[in-house]
Design a protein around this motif. Structure first.
Motif, PDB file in Angstrom:
ATOM      1  N   UNK A 166      18.103  -9.771  -7.548  1.00  0.00           N
ATOM      2  CA  UNK A 166      17.263 -10.885  -7.077  1.00  0.00           C
ATOM      3  C   UNK A 166      17.810 -12.230  -7.542  1.00  0.00           C
ATOM      4  N   UNK A 167      18.093 -12.349  -8.847  1.00  0.00           N
ATOM      5  CA  UNK A 167      18.518 -13.648  -9.379  1.00  0.00           C
ATOM      6  C   UNK A 167      19.909 -14.030  -8.884  1.00  0.00           C
ATOM      7  N   UNK A 168      20.713 -13.044  -8.474  1.00  0.00           N
ATOM      8  CA  UNK A 168      22.062 -13.327  -7.986  1.00  0.00           C
ATOM      9  C   UNK A 168      22.101 -13.565  -6.485  1.00  0.00           C
ATOM     10  N   UNK A 169      20.982 -13.396  -5.805  1.00  0.00           N
ATOM     11  CA  UNK A 169      20.955 -13.515  -4.344  1.00  0.00           C
ATOM     12  C   UNK A 169      21.320 -14.922  -3.881  1.00  0.00           C
ATOM     13  N   UNK A 170      20.942 -15.937  -4.639  1.00  0.00           N
ATOM     14  CA  UNK A 170      21.263 -17.313  -4.264  1.00  0.00           C
ATOM     15  C   UNK A 170      22.753 -17.557  -4.240  1.00  0.00           C
ATOM     16  N   UNK A 218      12.338 -22.665 -13.821  1.00  0.00           N
ATOM     17  CA  UNK A 218      13.416 -23.479 -13.269  1.00  0.00           C
ATOM     18  C   UNK A 218      13.830 -24.428 -14.379  1.00  0.00           C
ATOM     19  N   UNK A 219      15.108 -24.409 -14.766  1.00  0.00           N
ATOM     20  CA  UNK A 219      15.613 -25.248 -15.850  1.00  0.00           C
ATOM     21  C   UNK A 219      16.242 -26.500 -15.252  1.00  0.00           C
ATOM     22  N   UNK A 220      15.570 -27.623 -15.449  1.00  0.00           N
ATOM     23  CA  UNK A 220      15.974 -28.877 -14.821  1.00  0.00           C
ATOM     24  C   UNK A 220      17.339 -29.334 -15.330  1.00  0.00           C
ATOM     25  N   UNK A 221      17.601 -29.182 -16.621  1.00  0.00           N
ATOM     26  CA  UNK A 221      18.881 -29.616 -17.189  1.00  0.00           C
ATOM     27  C   UNK A 221      20.069 -28.879 -16.584  1.00  0.00           C
ATOM     28  N   UNK A 222      19.859 -27.618 -16.205  1.00  0.00           N
ATOM     29  CA  UNK A 222      20.955 -26.786 -15.716  1.00  0.00           C
ATOM     30  C   UNK A 222      20.943 -26.593 -14.205  1.00  0.00           C
ATOM     31  N   UNK A 223      19.905 -27.110 -13.511  1.00  0.00           N
ATOM     32  CA  UNK A 223      19.796 -26.925 -12.058  1.00  0.00           C
ATOM     33  C   UNK A 223      19.811 -25.444 -11.681  1.00  0.00           C
ATOM     34  N   UNK A 224      19.212 -24.622 -12.529  1.00  0.00           N
ATOM     35  CA  UNK A 224      19.244 -23.176 -12.335  1.00  0.00           C
ATOM     36  C   UNK A 224      17.849 -22.566 -12.457  1.00  0.00           C
ATOM     37  N   UNK A 268       8.078 -22.932  -7.117  1.00  0.00           N
ATOM     38  CA  UNK A 268       7.854 -22.380  -5.777  1.00  0.00           C
ATOM     39  C   UNK A 268       8.758 -21.178  -5.534  1.00  0.00           C
ATOM     40  N   UNK A 269       8.236 -20.217  -4.791  1.00  0.00           N
ATOM     41  CA  UNK A 269       8.984 -18.997  -4.524  1.00  0.00           C
ATOM     42  C   UNK A 269      10.192 -19.218  -3.639  1.00  0.00           C
ATOM     43  N   UNK A 270      11.061 -18.224  -3.652  1.00  0.00           N
ATOM     44  CA  UNK A 270      12.312 -18.251  -2.888  1.00  0.00           C
ATOM     45  C   UNK A 270      12.298 -17.084  -1.912  1.00  0.00           C
ATOM     46  N   UNK A 271      12.901 -17.281  -0.760  1.00  0.00           N
ATOM     47  CA  UNK A 271      13.057 -16.192   0.202  1.00  0.00           C
ATOM     48  C   UNK A 271      14.456 -15.606   0.027  1.00  0.00           C
ATOM     49  N   UNK A 272      14.523 -14.316  -0.286  1.00  0.00           N
ATOM     50  CA  UNK A 272      15.799 -13.651  -0.486  1.00  0.00           C
ATOM     51  C   UNK A 272      16.454 -13.333   0.856  1.00  0.00           C
ATOM     52  N   UNK A 273      17.714 -12.941   0.798  1.00  0.00           N
ATOM     53  CA  UNK A 273      18.450 -12.655   2.029  1.00  0.00           C
ATOM     54  C   UNK A 273      17.881 -11.466   2.793  1.00  0.00           C
ATOM     55  N   UNK A 274      17.104 -10.613   2.086  1.00  0.00           N
ATOM     56  CA  UNK A 274      16.477  -9.481   2.769  1.00  0.00           C
ATOM     57  C   UNK A 274      15.107  -9.835   3.346  1.00  0.00           C
ATOM     58  N   UNK A 275      14.734 -11.109   3.242  1.00  0.00           N
ATOM     59  CA  UNK A 275      13.470 -11.570   3.802  1.00  0.00           C
ATOM     60  C   UNK A 275      12.287 -11.491   2.855  1.00  0.00           C
ATOM     61  N   UNK A 276      12.466 -10.877   1.689  1.00  0.00           N
ATOM     62  CA  UNK A 276      11.381 -10.742   0.726  1.00  0.00           C
ATOM     63  C   UNK A 276      11.245 -12.008  -0.125  1.00  0.00           C
ATOM     64  N   UNK A 277      10.039 -12.238  -0.627  1.00  0.00           N
ATOM     65  CA  UNK A 277       9.784 -13.408  -1.473  1.00  0.00           C
ATOM     66  C   UNK A 277      10.095 -13.084  -2.925  1.00  0.00           C
ATOM     67  N   UNK A 278      10.491 -14.108  -3.651  1.00  0.00           N
ATOM     68  CA  UNK A 278      10.877 -13.941  -5.050  1.00  0.00           C
ATOM     69  C   UNK A 278      10.408 -15.171  -5.826  1.00  0.00           C
TER      70      UNK A 278
END
Length: 207
Positions: free
Chosen positions: A82-86, A55-61, A40-50
């Protein structure tokens, strides 16, 4: 603007947007790393979807894959943002890989804590196997402090299985064993007939 055109590739019933993504899926499977493709997509801090690639289950990343050639370009910097926004939102952790598994060019963005307190973390990492459990593990090989890594610092934070060199107690080879090297080569050497079906060339054993 790049003229590169990705070739859609089918592997395990998934239609990947590129052979590069499919090769990473092969690598994950070879090491027993559980993955989800385009979760499922993620909403970035700028409001855009990503929508991260994996998604790697073993690493929770979350895990993003990009061509190695774009790392130092504007496109590469946008992908890193984008990937560092979280990490900046303290809400999720992410890894970005430039190139295929053999290139071993990955960065992780997460939260960390040590005796000196906690904070954001970004560093080069490699994917390997724990020398204790032999399970999938991350290794931050340029960090000599002992640290713990998390997706965030809230009550629902998940731990990320990752170690550092801890003042030289561990080395790259402790985690990147021959099994990991073989998995990297398997992924790179995979061939996809007509851009879709996986074909892995295997050498015949001599009797």
């Amino acid at each position: 603007m790049s003229n590169f055109k990705a070739v859609e590739t089918v592997y395990k019933g998934y239609r990947f947007r590129s052979r590069l993504e499919a090769r990473w899926a092969i690598f994950f499977d070879s090491l027993g790393i559980k993955w989800e493709y385009e979760p499922e997509g993620i909403v970035l801090s700028n409001g855009k979807s990503y929508l991260p690639d994996f998604y790697l289950i073993n690493f929770n990343c979350y895990f993003e894959v990009k061509r190695k050639s774009i790392k130092d370009t504007e496109e590469g910097q946008e992908a890193i943002a984008k990937i560092s926004d979280g990490m900046d939102q303290d809400s999720w952790a992410g890894i970005i890989a430039f190139g295929d598994p053999v290139d071993d060019d990955l960065m992780i963005f997460c939260q960390e804590t040590d005796d000196g307190g906690g904070g954001n973390y970004e560093s080069e990492v490699t994917i390997g196997l724990s020398p204790w459990s032999f399970r999938p593990h991350l290794f931050s090989y340029n960090d000599r402090r002992e640290r713990s890594f998390y997706t965030s610092f809230d009550e629902e934070a998940q731990s990320i299985p990752m170690n550092t060199t801890e003042y030289g107690n561990y080395t790259f080879d402790d985690f990147v064993t021959q099994r990991v090297v073989n998995a990297r080569l398997l992924a790179r050497q995979a061939r996809f007939e007509h851009g879709e079906t996986l074909q892995v060339r295997r050498r015949r054993r001599k009797k």
